[in-house]
Every structure is written in structure tokens, then in C-alpha cells.
Design a protein around this motif. Structure first.
Motif, short mmCIF file in Angstrom:
data_model
loop_
_atom_site.label_atom_id
_atom_site.label_comp_id
_atom_site.label_asym_id
_atom_site.label_seq_id
_atom_site.Cartn_x
_atom_site.Cartn_y
_atom_site.Cartn_z
N SER A 53 -31.24 -11.11 4.38
CA SER A 53 -31.37 -11.48 5.31
C SER A 53 -30.36 -13.01 5.47
N THR A 54 -29.56 -13.08 6.22
CA THR A 54 -28.54 -14.40 6.53
C THR A 54 -29.40 -15.34 7.29
N TYR A 61 -21.36 -16.20 4.77
CA TYR A 61 -22.37 -15.92 3.89
C TYR A 61 -22.02 -15.32 2.58
N TYR A 63 -23.18 -13.91 -1.60
CA TYR A 63 -24.43 -13.65 -2.54
C TYR A 63 -23.86 -13.08 -3.81
N THR A 84 -18.82 -11.99 -0.38
CA THR A 84 -18.71 -13.37 0.37
C THR A 84 -17.91 -12.62 1.50
N ALA A 94 -30.20 -13.57 13.22
CA ALA A 94 -29.80 -13.47 11.77
C ALA A 94 -29.84 -12.35 11.23
N GLU A 127 -25.13 -19.24 -3.44
CA GLU A 127 -25.47 -18.50 -2.15
C GLU A 127 -24.93 -19.36 -1.00
N GLU A 128 -24.52 -18.66 -0.09
CA GLU A 128 -24.29 -19.24 1.34
C GLU A 128 -24.65 -18.61 2.45
N ASN A 129 -25.74 -19.47 2.88
CA ASN A 129 -26.46 -19.15 4.11
C ASN A 129 -27.47 -17.49 4.17
N ILE A 130 -27.95 -17.40 2.92
CA ILE A 130 -28.78 -16.36 2.58
C ILE A 130 -30.17 -17.03 2.67
#
Length: 150
Positions: A53-54, A61, A63, A84, A94, A127-130
Motif C-alpha cells: 500500500s502506498t 513510489y 520499493y 519505482t 492510497a 522506499e518512497e511513499n510505501i
């Protein structure tokens, strides 16, 4: 007496397991396999339905998940999923990313005995926005075949 026929082993789980960031890895499933002759071949096949889930605020995002297949304490296969993406999303949503990695492997453990095959999942990298990573339905099966040259 010769071992003539394949033997089948199976395990399936459905309860969700969270994969926390920074953990050394979480075991998501295992199966116990018994061989009776030297150099029997063990064919393994697994799947794991994973939901990522972001965070709804980001436009990007990213991961990395690593799925390791172990025989007892030895890593025998590794699958790395790295993702990515640039996404445009509403701030109130979300979205979920779904992955269903499969690990298929043939192992020759050598001596007769009982072996535990396990799959461990780990979140790595930046991670970005996870928000969360959760593994839901998963299974692993093994078929033991006689050695090629008994």
C-alpha cells in the motif's frame, strides 16, 4: 528396495503477515520434505500474493522486496522485486500494488533426510511513499523424484 514413485509435500497459508521495514526478514511459509535415497531431486514451486500500500500524498513510489528460498539454514534461491514508478494520484486515495512472485527450483540435497524449505521476505533499500507490505495467500509444494542415476 528402490524408490519408484514421486512423493508430494504441500503447505498453504492464508492469514496475512506484515513485512516491517528494517527487519532481517519474515518467514512466510515452509514445507517439510523427506528424501529416502541419496541425491533424490526435490522440485519446489511457490507463490505469494503480496500487497503493497502506498501513501496517497506522493506522486512517486518505490520499493524493493527480496524473497529468499532456504533449505534448512542455507539460501538456495533469491528473487528480488524492485519497483519505482511515477504515478499521478488523488491526494485522498492510497492505491495498492499487487505482486505475486513465484519461486520454482530444483534442489538435490544429497543425503537422505528431512529438510525444511522456507521462504523469507525482506524489505530492502530506500522506499518512497510505501505505507505497508503484507503477504496474504501463499503456498509451497515439493515433489521428490528418484535420483537420475540411482
Amino acid at each position: 528396495m528402490m524408490n519408484c514413485c514421486p512423493k508430494y509435500f504441500f503447505n498453504q497459508e492464508r492469514l496475512p503477515i506484515d513485512i516491517p521495514p528494517g527487519s532481517p526478514g519474515v518467514e512466510i511459509i515452509q514445507v517439510s520434505v523427506t528424501t529416502v535415497l541419496p541425491n533424490e531431486r526435490v522440485r519446489l514451486d511457490s507463490m505469494a500474493y503480496t500487497s503493497i500500500s502506498t501513501v496517497g500524498e506522493g506522486e512517486r513510489y518505490g520499493y524493493q522486496l527480496v524473497y529468499d528460498l532456504f533449505r534448512d539454514t542455507t539460501v538456495i534461491s533469491e528473487i528480488s522485486l524492485t519497483h519505482t514508478n511515477q504515478v499521478k494520484q488523488e491526494l485522498t486515495t492510497a492505491p495498492f500494488i499487487e505482486d505475486t512472485p513465484n519461486i520454482t527450483w530444483t534442489d538435490v540435497p544429497g543425503l537422505p533426510g528431512t529438510y525444511i524449505y522456507r521462504i523469507i521476505v525482506q524489505r530492502l533499500g530506500t522506499e518512497e511513499n510505501i505505507a505497508d507490505v503484507t503477504v496474504f495467500d501463499r503456498s509451497i509444494d515439493a515433489i521428490v523424484f528418484p535420483p537420475v542415476n540411482p
